[in-house]
Motif scaffolding. Structure first.
Motif: not given
Length: 166
Positions: A25-27, A77-82, A47-52
């Protein structure tokens, strides 16, 4: 050492996915700002709205399970976001940036689909029928988002990355 059971594994994975959803949600706004394709930007916003909503459902699952909603750092998820952040840096202004961001978003979706499918199955085995319904709702949303991203990739974003008109 006490023997661990499925309940412990369920709780551990629930904390993991709760952390992941909050991180996602933050990314997503950052990915939205980096995207060039208007439909991809909209997909990220949706997707951000759905994630909430998914975070709220996870909080209900914690309640049903009788535990406090807490996250546990999710290395996946840290790796994917990186990787997504590297794409943002390395491909900024490039016609390929949207293809890279979309690929990252699909990696996130596939992670989420795997986790929610497992949690739903385990919730059923644990007799958490209300949690099964909540987890299935999220699983269905994640599947639809993955389908939308595939459609965007196949109809526009990948062709743009090649330098061809969509």
């Amino acid at each position: 050492m006490a023997q661990k059971a499925l309940e412990d594994l369920f709780y551990d994975m629930l904390k993991d996915v709760y952390y992941a959803e909050r991180k996602i949600a933050k990314t997503l706004p950052k990915m939205m700002r980096g995207a060039q394709d208007a439909k991809l930007k909209q997909a990220f916003e949706t997707h951000r709205e759905e994630t909430e909503g998914q975070i709220e459902r996870l909080q209900k699952v914690f309640e049903i399970f009788g535990k406090r909603a807490v996250g546990k750092t999710c290395a996946a998820i840290e790796g994917i976001i990186e990787e997504g952040e590297e794409i943002l840096d390395e491909f900024k202004g490039s016609p390929a940036i949207d293809a890279g961001l979309l690929a990252t978003a699909q990696a996130v979706e596939h992670y989420e689909i795997a986790r929610y499918g497992t949690l739903k199955t385990w919730a059923g085995l644990l007799g958490l029928d209300e949690a099964v319904k909540l987890l299935d709702q999220t699983l269905q949303e994640e599947g639809k988002t993955d389908e939308l991203l595939t459609q965007l990739a196949e109809t526009a974003v990948n062709k743009t990355a090649l330098g061809k008109a969509a």
